[in-house]
Motif scaffolding. Sequence first.
Motif, PDB file in Angstrom:
ATOM      1  N   UNK A 147      58.369  31.279  22.848  1.00 14.74           N
ATOM      2  CA  UNK A 147      58.231  32.728  23.035  1.00 14.74           C
ATOM      3  C   UNK A 147      59.241  33.478  22.177  1.00 14.74           C
ATOM      4  N   UNK A 148      60.424  32.960  22.094  1.00 13.77           N
ATOM      5  CA  UNK A 148      61.452  33.589  21.255  1.00 13.77           C
ATOM      6  C   UNK A 148      61.021  33.635  19.800  1.00 13.77           C
ATOM      7  N   UNK A 149      60.355  32.579  19.333  1.00 21.07           N
ATOM      8  CA  UNK A 149      59.855  32.569  17.953  1.00 21.07           C
ATOM      9  C   UNK A 149      58.836  33.682  17.731  1.00 21.07           C
ATOM     10  N   UNK A 150      58.193  34.124  18.802  1.00 22.24           N
ATOM     11  CA  UNK A 150      57.195  35.196  18.715  1.00 22.24           C
ATOM     12  C   UNK A 150      57.752  36.550  19.155  1.00 22.24           C
ATOM     13  N   UNK A 151      59.069  36.634  19.274  1.00 24.93           N
ATOM     14  CA  UNK A 151      59.676  37.920  19.550  1.00 24.93           C
ATOM     15  C   UNK A 151      59.733  38.329  21.004  1.00 24.93           C
ATOM     16  N   UNK A 152      59.759  37.361  21.922  1.00 23.71           N
ATOM     17  CA  UNK A 152      59.886  37.660  23.348  1.00 23.71           C
ATOM     18  C   UNK A 152      61.005  36.802  23.930  1.00 23.71           C
ATOM     19  N   UNK A 153      61.946  37.447  24.613  1.00 22.85           N
ATOM     20  CA  UNK A 153      63.047  36.734  25.259  1.00 22.85           C
ATOM     21  C   UNK A 153      62.759  36.575  26.741  1.00 22.85           C
ATOM     22  N   UNK A 154      62.579  35.339  27.175  1.00 24.14           N
ATOM     23  CA  UNK A 154      62.469  35.009  28.586  1.00 24.14           C
ATOM     24  C   UNK A 154      63.361  33.805  28.842  1.00 24.14           C
ATOM     25  N   UNK A 155      63.710  33.590  30.097  1.00 24.69           N
ATOM     26  CA  UNK A 155      64.607  32.487  30.457  1.00 24.69           C
ATOM     27  C   UNK A 155      64.012  31.782  31.667  1.00 24.69           C
ATOM     28  N   UNK A 156      63.936  30.448  31.638  1.00 23.77           N
ATOM     29  CA  UNK A 156      63.320  29.745  32.766  1.00 23.77           C
ATOM     30  C   UNK A 156      64.328  29.433  33.862  1.00 23.77           C
ATOM     31  N   UNK A 157      63.826  29.174  35.035  1.00 20.47           N
ATOM     32  CA  UNK A 157      64.591  28.555  36.109  1.00 20.47           C
ATOM     33  C   UNK A 157      63.955  27.193  36.322  1.00 20.47           C
ATOM     34  N   UNK A 158      64.501  26.165  35.640  1.00 21.83           N
ATOM     35  CA  UNK A 158      63.820  24.880  35.615  1.00 21.83           C
ATOM     36  C   UNK A 158      62.485  25.066  34.912  1.00 21.83           C
ATOM     37  N   UNK A 159      61.396  24.729  35.588  1.00 19.93           N
ATOM     38  CA  UNK A 159      60.064  24.914  35.009  1.00 19.93           C
ATOM     39  C   UNK A 159      59.347  26.117  35.615  1.00 19.93           C
ATOM     40  N   UNK A 160      60.119  27.059  36.108  1.00 19.93           N
ATOM     41  CA  UNK A 160      59.564  28.346  36.553  1.00 19.93           C
ATOM     42  C   UNK A 160      59.879  29.381  35.483  1.00 19.93           C
TER      43      UNK A 160
END
Length: 450
Positions: free
Chosen positions: A404-417
């Motif tokens: 997602x970061x490569x596509x310009x979106x920053x998200x962060x997981x909690x494990x596999x959530x």
Amino acid sequence: MTKSETLTRWDHAHLWHPFTPLADWESEPPLIIERGEGVYLFDIEGRRYLDGVSSLWCNVHGHRHPRLDAALKAQIDRMAHSTLLGVSHPTAIELARKLAELAPEGLTRVFFSDDGATAVEVALKMAFQYWRQKPDPEPKRTRFMALGNAYHGDTLGDVSVGGVDRFHAMFGPLLFPALRAPSPHPYRSESDDCGAASLAEAERLLEAHPGEVAAIVIEPLVQGAAGMIVHPKGYLRGLRELSRRHRVLLIADEVAVGFGRTGTMFACEQEGVSPDFLCLAKGLTGGYLPLAATLTTEDIYKAFRGTATEGKTFYHGHTYGGNPLGAAVALANLEVFDEERTLERLQPKIAHLAGRLEEFRTRPHVGDVRQSGMIAGVELVADKATKESYPWAEQVGARVCRKARERGVLIRPLGDVLVIMPPLSITREQLDELLDVMLTCLREVTEVAS
């Protein structure tokens, strides 16, 4: 050497990043964010990223909001900092008054600190001391009850009531034991009515330890770091009724869920709950500066009211507690809620998010989708039929986030959530941008690999 290369070298040589596997971090160039605008962040190379987790769940009205910028600049022209130990200042006074007006009924006293962990730590210590100093002291009330998978911060008191083994197990020898009721997790629970089962176990524990529990600590509606676990409707109300029956205080940790995240200013409002303590941080300043508040009642405040010689003083404080800059921005943040009708305008976006999340439910490796207001979690599983999780070593959630970061979106997981918690100011079109990228990356990682 370019600026990027220099900063990368210095970062790897000197900066210790929290909650970050260090060897993995040092193996690749870091993402270095230089500025923000609205719901977007920009790195030192000028690349743009949608801030899908509100810079760790704290940004509310977007980056560089003109009203918040102006409040900060106006305050810096007057004073940067003055202590609250023995003196006061206007912005702390005004903010305390405003929070007391907004909070659930009965929460009239405000104690300022630095961040979410300190807000909860303050509540724990106040609750402990309260039972010793109330008119009819009950010094046996030294224990705390919390939920499985709880996360309330990283100070030792918070870790003691925390229940995320991956974060907390290492520090076991340093902690005090807490009573632990099961987390009401509809997806992972073996009970058909996990809310009722959790409340029944909580009551059993209280009955097994009569007069020993000082307070119950709860993340209202959503357990964040546990994986965005959304509690069944009525659970919070049930826990409040249980606490009243057993004369136990209730600490509501709204550090992550407060300030509109669940669709109302405070999550407790949705079930008509007024806790004995309300812990606030993150969105308090709109994501601008560290500032936290612990709100409590007149009854609890009176137990600490006395002269120096009476020994009732709450000996706890923080150098920057109630910092004038943070308080000024917090006041502006709350004014923007009114001026921009933030909560009212949020409702269609919450509905749109719910509709778009249905697309995730159909994917073969999405086990569960959870939502409360503008908070959502998408749980990825190796086997949808059995709910079997992916092996930790596969780091599936982290791989989705990297793509997602490569596509310009920053998200962060909690494990596999996969966590969705954008600024409340996000538009419907920007929300689609966020969800479209997440869906694409989820397919690439989980479906191509399978």
